[in-house]
Design an enzyme around this catalytic site. Sequence first.
Site, PDB file in Angstrom:
ATOM      1  N   ASP A 169     -16.531   3.263-108.357  1.00 15.26           N
ATOM      2  CA  ASP A 169     -17.843   2.963-107.800  1.00 15.26           C
ATOM      3  C   ASP A 169     -18.173   1.520-108.191  1.00 15.26           C
ATOM      4  OD1 ASP A 169     -18.607   3.052-110.491  1.00 15.26           O
ATOM      5  OD2 ASP A 169     -20.104   4.625-110.214  1.00 15.26           O
ATOM      6  N   HIS A 170     -19.409   1.107-107.952  1.00 14.92           N
ATOM      7  CA  HIS A 170     -19.813  -0.268-108.253  1.00 14.92           C
ATOM      8  C   HIS A 170     -19.671  -0.607-109.736  1.00 14.92           C
ATOM      9  CE1 HIS A 170     -23.315   2.329-108.693  1.00 14.92           C
ATOM     10  NE2 HIS A 170     -23.771   1.460-109.588  1.00 14.92           N
TER      11      HIS A 170
ATOM     12  N   CYS B  38     -15.692   4.739-113.149  1.00 12.52           N
ATOM     13  CA  CYS B  38     -17.131   4.583-112.927  1.00 12.52           C
ATOM     14  C   CYS B  38     -17.734   4.084-114.237  1.00 12.52           C
ATOM     15  CB  CYS B  38     -17.776   5.879-112.434  1.00 12.52           C
ATOM     16  SG  CYS B  38     -17.795   7.263-113.585  1.00 12.52           S
TER      17      CYS B  38
ATOM     18  N   GLY C 119     -18.963  11.128-114.232  1.00 13.12           N
ATOM     19  CA  GLY C 119     -19.225  11.502-112.848  1.00 13.12           C
ATOM     20  C   GLY C 119     -17.958  11.625-112.038  1.00 13.12           C
TER      21      GLY C 119
ATOM     22  N   HIS D 231       0.353  17.913-122.106  1.00 15.25           N
ATOM     23  CA  HIS D 231      -0.088  19.294-122.245  1.00 15.25           C
ATOM     24  C   HIS D 231      -0.832  19.841-121.034  1.00 15.25           C
ATOM     25  CE1 HIS D 231      -0.029  19.005-126.934  1.00 15.25           C
ATOM     26  NE2 HIS D 231       1.130  18.714-126.374  1.00 15.25           N
ATOM     27  N   ASN D 232      -1.501  18.966-120.275  1.00 16.58           N
ATOM     28  CA  ASN D 232      -2.355  19.435-119.181  1.00 16.58           C
ATOM     29  C   ASN D 232      -1.866  19.017-117.804  1.00 16.58           C
ATOM     30  OD1 ASN D 232      -4.580  18.407-121.547  1.00 16.58           O
ATOM     31  ND2 ASN D 232      -4.493  20.568-121.023  1.00 16.58           N
TER      32      ASN D 232
ATOM     33  N   ARG E 173     -18.115   1.119-118.673  1.00 20.27           N
ATOM     34  CA  ARG E 173     -19.164   0.723-119.620  1.00 20.27           C
ATOM     35  C   ARG E 173     -18.888   1.253-121.024  1.00 20.27           C
ATOM     36  NH1 ARG E 173     -23.811   2.313-115.319  1.00 20.27           N
ATOM     37  NH2 ARG E 173     -23.765   0.362-114.117  1.00 20.27           N
TER      38      ARG E 173
ATOM     39  N   ARG F  59       5.291  26.233-122.535  1.00 19.76           N
ATOM     40  CA  ARG F  59       4.062  27.002-122.764  1.00 19.76           C
ATOM     41  C   ARG F  59       2.858  26.361-122.090  1.00 19.76           C
ATOM     42  NH1 ARG F  59       4.493  23.833-127.338  1.00 19.76           N
ATOM     43  NH2 ARG F  59       2.541  23.039-128.185  1.00 19.76           N
TER      44      ARG F  59
ATOM     45  N   ARG G 129      -0.288  27.821-119.238  1.00 16.83           N
ATOM     46  CA  ARG G 129      -1.731  27.576-119.338  1.00 16.83           C
ATOM     47  C   ARG G 129      -2.271  26.907-118.078  1.00 16.83           C
ATOM     48  NH1 ARG G 129      -0.350  25.824-125.392  1.00 16.83           N
ATOM     49  NH2 ARG G 129      -0.280  27.939-126.238  1.00 16.83           N
TER      50      ARG G 129
END
Length: 144
Positions: A9-10, A65, A70, A98-99, A109, A132, A136
Site C-alpha cells: 500500500d502507500h 504495509c 493488515g 515449519h509453516n 513503519r 511432521r 500440521r
Amino acid sequence: MPVVHLASDHAGHALKELIARELPRLGFTVQDHGTDSCESCDYPVFAHKLCSALLAEGGQGILVCGSGIGMSIAANRHDGIRAALCTTELHARLSRRHNDANVLCLGARITGEELALAIVAAFLETAFEGGRHQRRIDQITPRS
C-alpha cells in the site's frame, strides 16, 4: 529465475521499491502488483491482487504495509495462502521451515530497510522441512 510477487500500500511503497531492486540480485524475477505511488490507497486491494496471481501462477509473495498486520490478515483470507508477518530473520526462516509460508508480510513503519532486506533473503533462501510439519499444515488447510 523463480518469481516473487510483490505488492504494497502507500505506507509500504518505498520499502517495496527497495525490495524490488534487490530481488534480481538474489536471483528472482519480480512481478509487481502495485501500488505505484505513496498516494493513499487501500491495502486489501493489493493483498488480493498478489494472492490471486500467486495462486494462479505459483512462486512466493511479499506484501508490505505500514505495520504488516493488515496485509497479513487480508492475505490469509485466501485458501492456499500462508502469510507470515516477520520482524526478524528467525521468524522468516521458521515460517518457511515449519509453516511453509508462501507470503512474507513486512511492516515498513516497524522494520528498518537493512533488517527488511535480511528478512527477505532469509525467507526466500529457506526451504520447507516437511515431515511432521506437513501434517500440521494439512490440519489448517481447508479440504475441498
